[in-house]
Design an enzyme around this catalytic site. Structure first.
Site, PDB file in Angstrom:
ATOM      1  N   ASP A  86       0.821  -1.211   0.000  1.00  0.00           N
ATOM      2  CA  ASP A  86       0.000   0.000   0.000  1.00  0.00           C
ATOM      3  C   ASP A  86       0.859   1.268   0.000  1.00  0.00           C
ATOM      4  O   ASP A  86       0.804   2.070   0.922  1.00  0.00           O
ATOM      5  CB  ASP A  86      -0.923   0.008   1.222  1.00  0.00           C
ATOM      6  N   GLU A 102     -11.439  -0.861  -4.330  1.00  0.00           N
ATOM      7  CA  GLU A 102     -10.833  -0.112  -3.222  1.00  0.00           C
ATOM      8  C   GLU A 102      -9.600   0.595  -3.773  1.00  0.00           C
ATOM      9  O   GLU A 102      -9.411   0.714  -4.979  1.00  0.00           O
ATOM     10  CB  GLU A 102     -10.446  -1.072  -2.094  1.00  0.00           C
TER      11      GLU A 102
END
Length: 300
Positions: free
Chosen positions: A19, A190
Site C-alpha cells: 500500500d 478499493e
C-alpha cells in the site's frame, strides 16, 4: 537509519511492504508503506505499523525508525492498512486506514508530524471517518484514504471499499468540511489515488477482483468522471493492487505492490516502482511492470 540499495523491483527486499504512497520534500522522495507481518502458512492480514524510506535517486534508500503504529491511536483496535501523507503549512499529515475499537468496522484516522520522517502522533484523538458516517452496508467501507490539495487550495479526501466516497477537508486538514459524496465508478473495489496534472484530474482505483488498477479522468475534482480503462494489470500472485503516482526530477513514477519476494503472496506483499507515461491527450499509457525497475532518477 539503515541504508538500502534497491537492485530493481521490488524496491524494498528485507521486509514485506504494501500500500505505497510517496511525496517529494526538499528534493528527497519519502516512500510510505504498510508492513505485512503475516507468518508463512497463514492467510490473513497482520499489519501493526507503517514504514518510511527516503531517497534522492530512487535506488539508494534509507529506512527511518518506525514513524507510526496503529497503537499510537488510542481509539484504534487494530490494523495498519493503506495510507497517504501530504504536507501543508510546514506540517505533514498521514491519513491511515484502521479498525475502530468502539464503532464496528474500519475507520480513517489522521496523524501529524513536523518532519516527513516523523515521528507522527494522532492529530485528533478520534476517527476522521468512521463506519457510522457512510451509508454502505459493509464494515470495510472506510479504508484506503487518498488526499489532494487542489489548485485553489481546497483539500479533499477520497476513500472507500465497494463504493468510492469523497469530502472536503478544512484548512486544518483534520476535519471534514461538508457532506460525504459518492462517486460512481465501474467495478470499484478499493485503493483510491487522486492526482492532478495539467488541468486533468485522475482517479485511480482497484478494479474488479483480483484487482487490476483502472482510472477515470475529468476536468474537475467534482467530475464528471469518464472511465478510461486499465492502467496496471494483475500484479503477479497478489490479489490486491494499490496505486500511487509520484512526479520526481521531471519524470512520473507508478508505485504499486505485488507478491514478488520469496514467500510473497496477497498477505506478504512488496512495493515496486515503474515509469508512468501520458499520451498527448492526457490519457495514461498502460504501465509495463518490470523486474529491473526504473534505475537511478535523473533530471529530465
Amino acid at each position: 537509519m539503515k541504508p538500502y540499495i534497491s537492485p530493481g523491483n521490488p524496491v524494498i527486499r528485507h521486509k514485506y511492504t504494501a500500500d505505497p504512497a510517496a511525496i517529494v520534500h526538499e528534493g528527497t522522495v519519502y516512500l510510505y508503506t504498510g508492513h505485512d507481518e503475516t507468518p508463512e502458512g497463514e492467510y490473513n492480514y497482520q499489519m501493526h505499523d507503517w514504514c518510511c524510506f527516503s531517497s534522492t535517486d530512487m535506488v539508494n534508500w534509507k529506512e527511518h525508525p518506525v514513524p507510526l503504529r496503529a497503537a499510537d491511536f488510542e481509539w484504534v483496535k487494530q490494523g495498519a492498512w493503506a495510507s497517504q501523507v501530504i504536507s501543508r503549512n510546514g506540517r505533514f499529515y498521514w491519513y491511515v486506514a484502521v479498525e475502530h475499537n468502539t464503532i464496528p468496522g474500519k475507520a480513517i484516522g489522521v496523524a501529524v508530524a513536523d518532519r516527513p520522517e516523523g515521528p507522527f502522533e494522532d492529530a485528533r484523538g478520534s476517527a476522521l471517518v468512521s463506519n457510522d458516517m457512510t451509508p454502505g452496508e459493509s464494515d470495510k467501507d472506510d479504508i484506503d484514504p487518498s488526499v489532494i490539495i487542489d489548485t485553489d487550495g481546497q483539500a479533499y479526501l477520497f476513500w472507500g471499499n465497494g463504493q468510492c466516497y469523497y469530502a472536503r477537508l478544512k484548512e486544518n486538514m483534520t476535519e471534514l468540511d461538508g457532506p460525504i459524496r459518492n462517486i460512481a465508478l465501474p467495478e470499484f473495489s478499493e485503493g483510491t489515488w487522486i492526482h492532478e496534472r495539467d488541468g486533468w484530474y485522475y482517479l485511480l482505483y482497484g478494479y474488479q477482483f483480483p484487482e487490476k488498477v483502472a482510472y477515470a479522468m475529468g476536468r474537475s475534482i467534482h467530475g464528471p468522471w469518464e472511465f478510461k480503462g486499465i492502467v496496471n494489470e494483475l500484479a503477479g500472485n497478489c490479489q490486491t493492487n494499490s496505486p500511487a503516482i509520484l512526479g520526481y526530477k521531471g519524470a512520473t513514477y507508478f508505485i504499486y505492490h505485488n507478491g514478488g519476494l520469496p514467500g510473497g503472496d496477497s498477505f506478504r506483499r512488496s512495493v515496486c516502482i515503474d515509469r508512468l507515461y501520458f499520451n498527448t491527450d492526457g490519457t495514461i499509457r498502460r504501465v509495463i511492470m518490470t523486474s529491473e525497475g526504473t534505475g537511478p532518477a535523473r533530471e529530465q
